[in-house]
Design a protein around this motif. Structure first.
Motif, PDB file in Angstrom:
ATOM      1  N   MET A   1       6.548  -1.756 -11.486  1.00 58.45           N
ATOM      2  CA  MET A   1       6.644  -0.599 -10.668  1.00 58.45           C
ATOM      3  C   MET A   1       8.031   0.260 -11.001  1.00 58.45           C
ATOM      4  SD  MET A   1       3.725  -0.460  -8.904  1.00 58.45           S
ATOM      5  CE  MET A   1       4.115   0.545  -7.312  1.00 58.45           C
ATOM      6  N   ASP A   2       7.872   1.266 -10.480  1.00 59.98           N
ATOM      7  CA  ASP A   2       9.223   2.299 -10.204  1.00 59.98           C
ATOM      8  C   ASP A   2      10.461   1.532  -9.635  1.00 59.98           C
ATOM      9  OD1 ASP A   2      10.281   5.295 -10.589  1.00 59.98           O
ATOM     10  OD2 ASP A   2      10.884   4.361  -9.027  1.00 59.98           O
ATOM     11  N   PRO A   3      11.612   1.418 -10.330  1.00 57.43           N
ATOM     12  CA  PRO A   3      12.470   0.598  -9.559  1.00 57.43           C
ATOM     13  C   PRO A   3      12.902   1.201  -8.173  1.00 57.43           C
ATOM     14  CG  PRO A   3      13.249   0.928 -11.822  1.00 57.43           C
ATOM     15  CD  PRO A   3      11.970   1.740 -11.511  1.00 57.43           C
ATOM     16  N   ASP A   4      12.862   2.494  -8.161  1.00 54.65           N
ATOM     17  CA  ASP A   4      13.100   3.082  -6.660  1.00 54.65           C
ATOM     18  C   ASP A   4      12.058   2.642  -5.647  1.00 54.65           C
ATOM     19  OD1 ASP A   4      15.363   4.478  -7.535  1.00 54.65           O
ATOM     20  OD2 ASP A   4      14.259   6.106  -8.016  1.00 54.65           O
ATOM     21  N   PHE A   5      10.971   2.599  -6.261  1.00 54.33           N
ATOM     22  CA  PHE A   5       9.668   2.118  -5.467  1.00 54.33           C
ATOM     23  C   PHE A   5      10.274   0.693  -4.773  1.00 54.33           C
ATOM     24  CE2 PHE A   5       5.605   0.349  -4.130  1.00 54.33           C
ATOM     25  CZ  PHE A   5       4.971   1.099  -3.669  1.00 54.33           C
TER      26      PHE A   5
ATOM     27  N   TYR B   1      12.768   0.539  -2.022  1.00 55.65           N
ATOM     28  CA  TYR B   1      12.345   0.642  -0.767  1.00 55.65           C
ATOM     29  C   TYR B   1      11.477  -0.447  -0.124  1.00 55.65           C
ATOM     30  CZ  TYR B   1      13.765   5.477  -1.997  1.00 55.65           C
ATOM     31  OH  TYR B   1      14.465   6.568  -2.253  1.00 55.65           O
ATOM     32  N   LEU B   2      10.543  -1.033  -0.937  1.00 54.83           N
ATOM     33  CA  LEU B   2       9.667  -2.129  -0.609  1.00 54.83           C
ATOM     34  C   LEU B   2      10.539  -3.336  -0.179  1.00 54.83           C
ATOM     35  CD1 LEU B   2       6.536  -3.267  -0.303  1.00 54.83           C
ATOM     36  CD2 LEU B   2       6.966  -3.480  -2.876  1.00 54.83           C
ATOM     37  N   ASP B   3      11.551  -3.517  -0.838  1.00 48.33           N
ATOM     38  CA  ASP B   3      12.523  -4.882  -0.593  1.00 48.33           C
ATOM     39  C   ASP B   3      13.000  -4.521   0.966  1.00 48.33           C
ATOM     40  OD1 ASP B   3      11.916  -6.243  -2.791  1.00 48.33           O
ATOM     41  OD2 ASP B   3      13.681  -5.396  -3.986  1.00 48.33           O
ATOM     42  N   ASN B   4      13.016  -3.407   1.460  1.00 47.31           N
ATOM     43  CA  ASN B   4      13.753  -3.301   2.655  1.00 47.31           C
ATOM     44  C   ASN B   4      12.859  -3.112   3.734  1.00 47.31           C
ATOM     45  OD1 ASN B   4      16.639  -3.111   1.998  1.00 47.31           O
ATOM     46  ND2 ASN B   4      16.002  -1.375   0.838  1.00 47.31           N
ATOM     47  N   LEU B   5      11.451  -3.308   3.582  1.00 49.63           N
ATOM     48  CA  LEU B   5      10.606  -3.423   4.568  1.00 49.63           C
ATOM     49  C   LEU B   5      10.026  -4.694   5.100  1.00 49.63           C
ATOM     50  CD1 LEU B   5       8.119  -0.547   3.338  1.00 49.63           C
ATOM     51  CD2 LEU B   5       9.791  -0.246   5.160  1.00 49.63           C
TER      52      LEU B   5
ATOM     53  N   TYR C   1       8.002  10.106  -9.086  1.00 50.89           N
ATOM     54  CA  TYR C   1       6.498  10.751  -8.842  1.00 50.89           C
ATOM     55  C   TYR C   1       6.282  11.623  -7.988  1.00 50.89           C
ATOM     56  CZ  TYR C   1       5.874   6.927 -12.359  1.00 50.89           C
ATOM     57  OH  TYR C   1       5.981   6.092 -13.439  1.00 50.89           O
ATOM     58  N   GLY C   2       7.211  11.463  -6.869  1.00 52.54           N
ATOM     59  CA  GLY C   2       7.040  12.503  -5.458  1.00 52.54           C
ATOM     60  C   GLY C   2       7.488  11.377  -4.442  1.00 52.54           C
ATOM     61  N   TYR C   3       6.864  11.640  -3.289  1.00 52.26           N
ATOM     62  CA  TYR C   3       7.338  10.974  -2.089  1.00 52.26           C
ATOM     63  C   TYR C   3       6.105  10.084  -1.978  1.00 52.26           C
ATOM     64  CZ  TYR C   3      11.489  13.947  -1.224  1.00 52.26           C
ATOM     65  OH  TYR C   3      12.706  14.520  -1.354  1.00 52.26           O
ATOM     66  N   HIS C   4       6.740   8.788  -1.449  1.00 55.78           N
ATOM     67  CA  HIS C   4       5.701   7.927  -0.859  1.00 55.78           C
ATOM     68  C   HIS C   4       5.943   7.420   0.481  1.00 55.78           C
ATOM     69  CE1 HIS C   4       4.939   6.593  -5.377  1.00 55.78           C
ATOM     70  NE2 HIS C   4       6.228   7.110  -5.470  1.00 55.78           N
ATOM     71  N   LEU C   5       4.865   7.149   1.117  1.00 50.61           N
ATOM     72  CA  LEU C   5       4.938   6.405   2.188  1.00 50.61           C
ATOM     73  C   LEU C   5       4.454   4.738   1.933  1.00 50.61           C
ATOM     74  CD1 LEU C   5       3.296   8.832   4.941  1.00 50.61           C
ATOM     75  CD2 LEU C   5       5.659   8.462   4.493  1.00 50.61           C
ATOM     76  N   ILE C   6       5.297   4.124   2.004  1.00 49.86           N
ATOM     77  CA  ILE C   6       4.833   2.756   1.461  1.00 49.86           C
ATOM     78  C   ILE C   6       4.817   1.744   2.763  1.00 49.86           C
ATOM     79  CG2 ILE C   6       5.877   0.835   0.222  1.00 49.86           C
ATOM     80  CD1 ILE C   6       7.892   2.932  -1.277  1.00 49.86           C
TER      81      ILE C   6
ATOM     82  N   SER D   1       1.007  -1.297   0.003  1.00 49.84           N
ATOM     83  CA  SER D   1      -0.011   0.045  -0.102  1.00 49.84           C
ATOM     84  C   SER D   1       0.856   1.147  -0.004  1.00 49.84           C
ATOM     85  CB  SER D   1      -0.786   0.077   1.323  1.00 49.84           C
ATOM     86  OG  SER D   1      -1.773  -1.213   1.484  1.00 49.84           O
ATOM     87  N   HIS D   2       0.500   2.238  -0.379  1.00 53.49           N
ATOM     88  CA  HIS D   2       1.152   3.511  -0.498  1.00 53.49           C
ATOM     89  C   HIS D   2       0.260   4.815  -0.317  1.00 53.49           C
ATOM     90  CE1 HIS D   2       1.253   5.255  -4.715  1.00 53.49           C
ATOM     91  NE2 HIS D   2       0.263   4.428  -4.691  1.00 53.49           N
ATOM     92  N   ILE D   3       1.003   5.703   0.064  1.00 55.06           N
ATOM     93  CA  ILE D   3       0.370   7.158  -0.236  1.00 55.06           C
ATOM     94  C   ILE D   3       1.491   8.131  -0.923  1.00 55.06           C
ATOM     95  CG2 ILE D   3      -0.275   9.214   1.419  1.00 55.06           C
ATOM     96  CD1 ILE D   3      -0.658   7.287   3.632  1.00 55.06           C
ATOM     97  N   LEU D   4       1.051   8.810  -1.857  1.00 53.78           N
ATOM     98  CA  LEU D   4       1.819   9.452  -2.736  1.00 53.78           C
ATOM     99  C   LEU D   4       1.494  10.918  -2.554  1.00 53.78           C
ATOM    100  CD1 LEU D   4       3.794  10.034  -5.086  1.00 53.78           C
ATOM    101  CD2 LEU D   4       1.701   9.789  -6.924  1.00 53.78           C
ATOM    102  N   LEU D   5       2.805  11.592  -2.336  1.00 58.09           N
ATOM    103  CA  LEU D   5       2.775  13.227  -2.291  1.00 58.09           C
ATOM    104  C   LEU D   5       3.117  13.657  -3.564  1.00 58.09           C
ATOM    105  CD1 LEU D   5       1.117  14.174   0.247  1.00 58.09           C
ATOM    106  CD2 LEU D   5       2.183  12.103   0.811  1.00 58.09           C
ATOM    107  N   ALA D   6       2.689  14.110  -4.436  1.00 58.45           N
ATOM    108  CA  ALA D   6       3.049  14.066  -5.864  1.00 58.45           C
ATOM    109  C   ALA D   6       4.040  15.134  -6.105  1.00 58.45           C
ATOM    110  CB  ALA D   6       2.252  13.815  -6.899  1.00 58.45           C
ATOM    111  N   TYR D   7       5.108  15.239  -6.862  1.00 59.32           N
ATOM    112  CA  TYR D   7       5.501  16.569  -7.335  1.00 59.32           C
ATOM    113  C   TYR D   7       4.560  17.294  -8.396  1.00 59.32           C
ATOM    114  CZ  TYR D   7       9.964  14.372  -5.836  1.00 59.32           C
ATOM    115  OH  TYR D   7      11.080  13.770  -5.199  1.00 59.32           O
ATOM    116  N   ALA D   8       4.820  18.544  -8.596  1.00 52.28           N
ATOM    117  CA  ALA D   8       3.748  19.248  -9.447  1.00 52.28           C
ATOM    118  C   ALA D   8       3.914  18.552 -10.703  1.00 52.28           C
ATOM    119  CB  ALA D   8       4.219  20.762  -9.489  1.00 52.28           C
TER     120      ALA D   8
END
Length: 104
Positions: free
Chosen positions: A72-76, A79-83, A96-101, A5-12
């Protein structure tokens, strides 16, 4: 296969912002949302519905369902692999912006 699950705070404009101010604002907002969740003021699902800029995640309380790594985006994914399952990340930047994953 991944579940998250995620919450995206997008860049403009859903593009990597060239303005440091825009990036800083997205990071600040992501930190505020993270604190609301950690304090128990709001659940992850409620925060996704209230704050996320991702329409599909927002509609499902942030739940992205099951997906393959390549979709999915490789950066995403990094981060997911480390949780651990059930763990929520801090603000994670992608194109895309900042995610809480949260790994499900």
């Amino acid at each position: 296969m991944y579940k998250a699950s995620h919450i995206l705070l997008a860049y403009a404009g859903a593009q990597r912002a060239t303005s440091n101010r825009i990036q800083e604002e997205a990071l600040f907002q992501a930190g505020k949302v993270q604190q609301e969740i950690l304090s128990g003021e709001i659940t992850f699902e409620e925060a996704a519905q209230k704050y996320s800029d991702c329409p599909s995640g927002k509609a499902n309380g942030g739940n992205l369902g099951t997906f393959e790594k390549k979709t999915m985006d490789p950066d995403f994914i990094n981060y997911l692999d480390n949780l651990a399952v059930g763990e929520m990340s801090g603000p994670c930047p992608t194109v895309y912006g900042y995610h809480l994953i949260r790994k499900n």
